[in-house]
Write an enzyme that holds these catalytic residues in place. Structure first.
Site, mmCIF file in Angstrom:
data_model
loop_
_atom_site.group_PDB
_atom_site.id
_atom_site.type_symbol
_atom_site.label_atom_id
_atom_site.label_comp_id
_atom_site.label_asym_id
_atom_site.label_seq_id
_atom_site.Cartn_x
_atom_site.Cartn_y
_atom_site.Cartn_z
ATOM 1 N N LYS A 1 -2.521 -5.027 -25.162
ATOM 2 C CA LYS A 1 -1.900 -6.360 -25.000
ATOM 3 C C LYS A 1 -0.498 -6.361 -25.591
ATOM 4 O O LYS A 1 0.456 -6.835 -25.013
ATOM 5 C CB LYS A 1 -2.749 -7.391 -25.738
ATOM 6 C CG LYS A 1 -3.455 -8.509 -25.067
ATOM 7 C CD LYS A 1 -3.642 -8.730 -23.650
ATOM 8 C CE LYS A 1 -3.615 -7.698 -22.663
ATOM 9 N NZ LYS A 1 -4.605 -7.129 -21.936
ATOM 10 N N GLY B 1 0.842 -1.197 0.000
ATOM 11 C CA GLY B 1 0.000 0.000 0.000
ATOM 12 C C GLY B 1 0.876 1.245 0.000
ATOM 13 O O GLY B 1 2.052 1.186 -0.364
ATOM 14 N N GLU C 1 -7.849 -2.732 -26.947
ATOM 15 C CA GLU C 1 -7.349 -3.854 -26.134
ATOM 16 C C GLU C 1 -6.201 -4.566 -26.840
ATOM 17 O O GLU C 1 -5.200 -4.925 -26.208
ATOM 18 C CB GLU C 1 -8.497 -4.830 -25.855
ATOM 19 C CG GLU C 1 -8.100 -6.102 -25.150
ATOM 20 C CD GLU C 1 -7.426 -5.886 -23.793
ATOM 21 O OE1 GLU C 1 -7.478 -4.754 -23.274
ATOM 22 O OE2 GLU C 1 -6.839 -6.836 -23.269
HETATM 23 C C1 AGP Z 1 -4.293 -5.433 -18.510
HETATM 24 O O1 AGP Z 1 -3.595 -6.378 -19.298
HETATM 25 C C2 AGP Z 1 -3.402 -4.746 -17.530
HETATM 26 N N1 AGP Z 1 -2.707 -5.668 -16.724
HETATM 27 C C3 AGP Z 1 -4.097 -3.651 -16.751
HETATM 28 O O2 AGP Z 1 -4.463 -2.655 -17.679
HETATM 29 C C4 AGP Z 1 -5.362 -4.049 -15.964
HETATM 30 O O3 AGP Z 1 -6.408 -4.383 -16.852
HETATM 31 C C5 AGP Z 1 -5.812 -2.832 -15.135
HETATM 32 O O4 AGP Z 1 -4.779 -2.521 -14.219
HETATM 33 C C6 AGP Z 1 -7.118 -3.059 -14.379
HETATM 34 O O5 AGP Z 1 -6.945 -4.072 -13.426
HETATM 35 P P1 AGP Z 1 -8.276 -4.647 -12.695
HETATM 36 O O6 AGP Z 1 -9.109 -5.267 -13.777
HETATM 37 O O7 AGP Z 1 -7.753 -5.643 -11.710
HETATM 38 O O8 AGP Z 1 -8.973 -3.482 -12.050
#
Ligand code: AGP
Length: 609
Positions: free
Chosen positions: A485, A102, A481
């Site tokens: 990726k 955190g 997306e």
């Molecule tokens: C996606 O490939 C990434 N690792 C990242 O954008 C992720 O989708 C984003 O941090 C959101 O995470 P969450 O779905 O756990 O909220």
């Protein structure tokens, strides 16, 4: 975000703890450390780099046994990833050790006060402040000192705390960052996430926000920060150990790409009850949906792209106005949102700080929040009015794949559910949609079967220095997306763009040195997509097109194609496009030799703002 593991019980080998910690490495992997107590002495070892490097450094102690210890893998927020900033951190006298996930927002002020009081700091971290605060308040009870120290902290913190003065105790604290307690047969664990304790514990207690646990070999007591005791709610662990293993895949990401058909089948079996969609924990009435005026969607990254697909569906099928925002923007908007509106948030982890911040503000205003989430027991799941789980199983690869298509499938079902309640689609239209959705897992398998073809295409396209991903309509989010990726695991700049915008700027990028991914399903925008491809071709752009079987026109314009079945309802095509582009990104990154499951600078869930 970081990974915390702790243990107290019958003494166990250091190697076992490192195994458990490795299953949290997706949460952060720039440095790591261990601390055990033996004969009232702290044994500490920490370093920059990954857990396998720490294991190598500890090779002479790997079979050392400890009855109590805390372990940490870090994603640096304050202080660069080096040995002194790695966790655990200790007090001046090296009697108390802590690990933290955190951010302590007021650490500088606290640090200055503690330095004035004579405390000596060695690191640049916010975490070290907590160790000295506990020291300051420590008299005879570790839990009393921790309880006093955390009252001084502002921000988010999941903590594991031990002391050589009280080796029979392991203290766990949760505020704003996840922490669970695993009940094992030889002892008790704390962990940031379930995968770390899967081989050891079959029962789990989810610590809630502002709770502290005093864990001993034979007992667990939980207290609210205000001091009142909290009843233990023990739950069965529903995930199998192999769910958090790579099994025979080279990477978690590849395994999770291949799991998608099964995940979508499971979602349909859970929520499609013979053409009647049913969400057991939605907690919002039919009347609420009938009078629903506006929907706001907030999410981050891949989840944001799933929300974009949902926006198109809610508008097209439910006659609703939908606003979509990245959570980090949504939370600062001054919205004219009313009780007849709904906020939908989407999050794989359920711990993304900006998405949590988004719902907290909205809930204070009495607006309903419905969340789509993959982690049972997550903060988002606990704080939302209604929850729909995506049941995709643990997603370990930092690049989200199965969670994305699981989110889209779940959101499509939600849209159909709302549309039926608002009578904006007929029962027959619902049946047709569900029938076609039931075919999607099989169609995904057909694309997965083209893996070696896609691998060859990826090899050829790996030479390009930047990419443009173009899509229209419901596949504009697919372009976003696909670009995310690729960029997050190959580190190649890639931009998703609405194809219709190409002539307003991006066309200047097009030449023979750029890869252009064109998503061209045969839908109502197909002809316009073909025109875009002709314009790219005329400027020597190299096209990888995602096309329907038998589309000779698009193939003629392309340097490479990924073929997919043509759907009766092409609105579902993002569920197929995603699979091809995930495999493409995976093999480009593999060809470039990158660490696919743990890409540089990233972490699986961004639990800090
Ligand atoms: C996606 O490939 C990434 N690792 C990242 O954008 C992720 O989708 C984003 O941090 C959101 O995470 P969450 O779905 O756990 O909220």
């Amino acid at each position: 975000m970081c990974g915390i593991l702790g243990y107290i019980g019958k003494e166990a080998k250091l190697s076992l703890f490192l195994d458990g910690l490795s299953r949290l490495e997706y949460r952060g992997y720039d440095s790591c450390g261990v601390v055990g107590i033996k004969d009232r002495k702290l044994f500490i070892q920490k370093r920059p780099g990954k857990i396998h490097e720490l294991r190598r450094e500890l090779r002479d102690f790997i079979n050392e046994k400890f009855p109590v210890g805390i372990f940490h893998t870090r994603w640096a927020t304050h202080g660069k990833p080096n040995e002194v900033n790695a966790h655990p951190h200790t007090d001046c006298k090296q009697q108390i050790a802590i690990v933290h996930n955190g951010i302590v927002e007021n650490y500088l002020k606290l640090k200055q006060e503690l330095i004035k009081e004579g405390h000596k700091f060695v690191s640049e971290t916010d975490t070290e402040v907590i160790a000295h605060l506990i020291e300051k308040f420590y008299k005879k009870s570790l839990e009393d000192a921790v309880s006093k120290a955390i009252k001084k902290l502002k921000g988010s913190f999941a903590l594991g705390v031990i002391s050589k003065n009280e080796p029979e105790k392991l203290i766990a604290v949760r505020k704003g960052s996840p922490l669970i307690i695993g009940l094992g047969k030889n002892g008790n664990f704390i962990a940031s996430d379930i995968p770390a304790i899967l081989p050891f514990a079959k029962e789990v207690v989810y610590l809630k926000d502002e709770e502290m646990a005093v864990i001993k070999k034979e007992s667990i007591e939980i207290f609210h920060f205000k001091g009142s005791p909290v009843k233990l709610e023990i739950e069965k662990v529903k995930i199998k150990p192999e769910d958090a293993e790579k099994n025979n895949f080279a990477h978690f990401m590849l395994k999770e790409i291949h799991e998608q058909p099964e995940v979508l089948r499971k979602i349909l079996s859970l929520y499609d009850n013979k053409n009647a969609i049913h969400f057991p924990q939605i907690n919002l009435s039919e009347d609420f949906f009938k009078h629903l005026k506006n929907v706001f969607i907030a999410a981050c990254g891949t989840a944001y792209h799933a929300g974009y697909v949902a926006k198109y569906f809610l508008e097209a099928y439910c006659g609703l106005d939908v606003e979509l925002d990245a959570s980090s923007e949504f939370r600062y908007r001054r919205l004219n949102i009313t009780k007849n509106d709904l906020l939908i948030t989407i999050s794989q982890s359920g711990e993304t700080a900006d998405t949590l911040a988004a719902i907290r503000d909205i809930k204070e205003r009495g607006i309903k929040v419905l969340s789509i989430c993959n982690v049972i027991g997550s903060t988002l799941a606990k704080e939302s009015d209604g929850i729909i789980f995506t049941h995709a199983g643990p997603e370990i690869g930092v690049a989200s794949t199965k969670a994305y298509t699981a989110q889209i499938m779940t959101l499509i079902l939600l849209c159909l559910y709302i549309a039926r309640m608002r009578s904006s689609i007929s029962a027959q239209e619902m049946r047709n949609a569900l029938k076609e959705l039931s075919l999607i897992p099989g169609y995904q398998k057909e694309i997965l079967a083209k893996e070696s073809e896609i691998k060859k295409i990826a090899k050829e396209f790996s030479k390009f220095g930047c990419f443009l991903f173009l899509g229209r309509g419901i596949n504009y989010p697919s372009a976003l997306e696909g670009a995310l990726k690729l960029k997050e695991i190959s580190y190649i700049p890639a931009e998703g763009y609405p194809a219709g915008e190409m002539k307003h700027g991006p066309i200047a990028l097009i030449d023979e040195y750029r890869g252009v991914v064109c998503i061209a399903p045969k839908d109502f925008l197909y002809e316009k997509m073909i025109s875009n491809m002709q314009e790219i071709k005329a400027r020597k752009g190299k096209i990888l097109a995602i096309v329907n079987y038998g589309d000779n026109e698009a193939e003629r314009l392309s340097d490479a194609v990924i073929r997919m079945p043509k759907l009766k309802n092409q609105n579902f095509s993002p569920l197929l496009v995603a699979v091809g582009l995930q495999l493409f990104a995976y093999y480009v990154a593999k060809n470039l030799g990158h660490d696919i499951d743990q890409p540089r600078n990233l972490a699986k869930s961004v639990t800090v703002e």
